[in-house]
Design a protein around this motif. Structure first.
Motif, PDB file in Angstrom:
ATOM      1  N   HIS A  81       0.805  -1.225   0.000  1.00 13.72           N
ATOM      2  CA  HIS A  81       0.000   0.000   0.000  1.00 13.72           C
ATOM      3  C   HIS A  81       0.840   1.279   0.000  1.00 13.72           C
ATOM      4  O   HIS A  81       0.374   2.323   0.468  1.00 13.72           O
ATOM      5  N   GLU A  83       1.564   4.006  -1.843  1.00 11.30           N
ATOM      6  CA  GLU A  83       1.082   4.660  -3.056  1.00 11.30           C
ATOM      7  C   GLU A  83       2.138   5.555  -3.700  1.00 11.30           C
ATOM      8  O   GLU A  83       2.187   5.674  -4.921  1.00 11.30           O
ATOM      9  N   LEU A 116      -8.825  -7.938  -6.510  1.00 14.42           N
ATOM     10  CA  LEU A 116      -8.943  -6.518  -6.184  1.00 14.42           C
ATOM     11  C   LEU A 116      -9.510  -6.336  -4.775  1.00 14.42           C
ATOM     12  O   LEU A 116      -9.061  -5.480  -4.010  1.00 14.42           O
ATOM     13  N   TYR A 121      -6.781  -2.492  -3.864  1.00  9.55           N
ATOM     14  CA  TYR A 121      -6.459  -1.511  -4.902  1.00  9.55           C
ATOM     15  C   TYR A 121      -5.694  -2.205  -6.026  1.00  9.55           C
ATOM     16  O   TYR A 121      -5.157  -3.299  -5.842  1.00  9.55           O
ATOM     17  N   ASN A 122      -5.668  -1.582  -7.180  1.00 13.17           N
ATOM     18  CA  ASN A 122      -4.857  -2.055  -8.302  1.00 13.17           C
ATOM     19  C   ASN A 122      -3.627  -1.157  -8.378  1.00 13.17           C
ATOM     20  O   ASN A 122      -3.735   0.042  -8.638  1.00 13.17           O
ATOM     21  N   GLN A 123      -2.460  -1.730  -8.143  1.00 14.47           N
ATOM     22  CA  GLN A 123      -1.227  -0.945  -8.091  1.00 14.47           C
ATOM     23  C   GLN A 123      -0.930  -0.227  -9.400  1.00 14.47           C
ATOM     24  O   GLN A 123      -0.280   0.818  -9.419  1.00 14.47           O
ATOM     25  N   HIS A 125      -3.059   1.334 -11.237  1.00 19.11           N
ATOM     26  CA  HIS A 125      -3.803   2.583 -11.306  1.00 19.11           C
ATOM     27  C   HIS A 125      -2.972   3.738 -10.761  1.00 19.11           C
ATOM     28  O   HIS A 125      -2.963   4.844 -11.318  1.00 19.11           O
ATOM     29  N   LEU A 126      -2.260   3.509  -9.658  1.00 15.90           N
ATOM     30  CA  LEU A 126      -1.435   4.550  -9.039  1.00 15.90           C
ATOM     31  C   LEU A 126      -0.333   4.990  -9.994  1.00 15.90           C
ATOM     32  O   LEU A 126      -0.057   6.181 -10.147  1.00 15.90           O
ATOM     33  N   HIS A 141      -9.057   2.666 -16.937  1.00 12.09           N
ATOM     34  CA  HIS A 141      -8.948   1.478 -16.097  1.00 12.09           C
ATOM     35  C   HIS A 141     -10.121   0.531 -16.340  1.00 12.09           C
ATOM     36  O   HIS A 141     -10.229  -0.497 -15.667  1.00 12.09           O
TER      37      HIS A 141
END
Length: 217
Positions: A81, A83, A116, A121-123, A125-126, A141
């Motif tokens: 996590h 980010e 998910l 979260y989907n890494q 996306h970050l 996405h």
């Protein structure tokens, strides 16, 4: 802030205190095996990918090996996590790629909804959102949907990897676009190949490029 005092940011490799916006110290940066890839030129990633599907351009930020610093960095983003790691990786990409002819769209590889939910979260996306901000290129996405749940590619044997065919579905028809597929680690290439063919077979006049955090060596 109190949280920064109680949990100071440390280098992933040597554990030295570092700025909260960094992931490794300056000395350990030299231990990261960055690729020598140029997005608009032939390179090892493009040569491998071209054997499986038509590729316009290809780029890998780092070279990926077990127990390497590249692996540690990606795992921090993927499982812990952190980010800001996605933003840092995107910044490193922005230092290495200048788009003279911008692609039309960044597209991330989707996670199955079960994975998910487990991860939260989907890494990708970050990472992709930060790239979108840097380059002012839209990111989607939702263009692709994962249709089955399976183990990570790295944990599969060769037979299991081949079974990932038809694991992705296009949610809308695309026309006249240059799409850059974004993934974390390029291993066998089966995932990106399946996605690329799903897009190419169900779209009109579409070019596919790939951009990954690391390429497995």
């Amino acid at each position: 802030m109190i949280i920064d005092f109680l949990f100071p940011n440390r280098c992933l490799d040597c554990n030295q205190l570092i700025d909260k916006e960094e992931v490794v110290c300056e000395l350990c940066m030299d231990k990261i095996r960055f690729s020598d890839h140029h997005f608009f030129e032939s390179n090892a990633l493009k040569e491998k990918a071209t054997l499986q599907f038509p590729v316009e351009n290809a780029f890998s930020l780092m070279m990926y090996e077990k127990e390497s610093l590249a692996q540690k960095i990606i795992h921090q983003l993927k499982y812990n996590h952190r980010e800001r790691v996605g933003k840092i990786l995107a910044h490193w990409v922005s230092e290495r790629i200048i788009f003279h002819d911008k692609p039309d769209l960044f597209v991330t590889v989707p996670l199955h909804h079960k994975k998910l939910k487990q991860r939260g979260y989907n890494q990708l996306h970050l990472f992709a959102n930060a790239l979108s901000e840097y380059y002012q290129i839209p990111v989607s996405h939702t263009l692709l949907r994962r249709s089955n749940h399976s183990r990570a590619q790295a944990k599969k044997n060769q037979t299991e990897r081949l079974k990932t065919k038809n694991a992705y579905q296009l949610t809308e028809t695309i026309r006249d676009k240059h799409i850059v597929l974004i993934d974390d680690v390029y291993t066998t290439g089966n995932t990106l190949s399946n996605i690329a063919w799903e897009i190419l077979n169900n779209s009109t006049n579409v070019k596919i490029s790939i951009l990954v955090m690391a390429m497995d060596v």
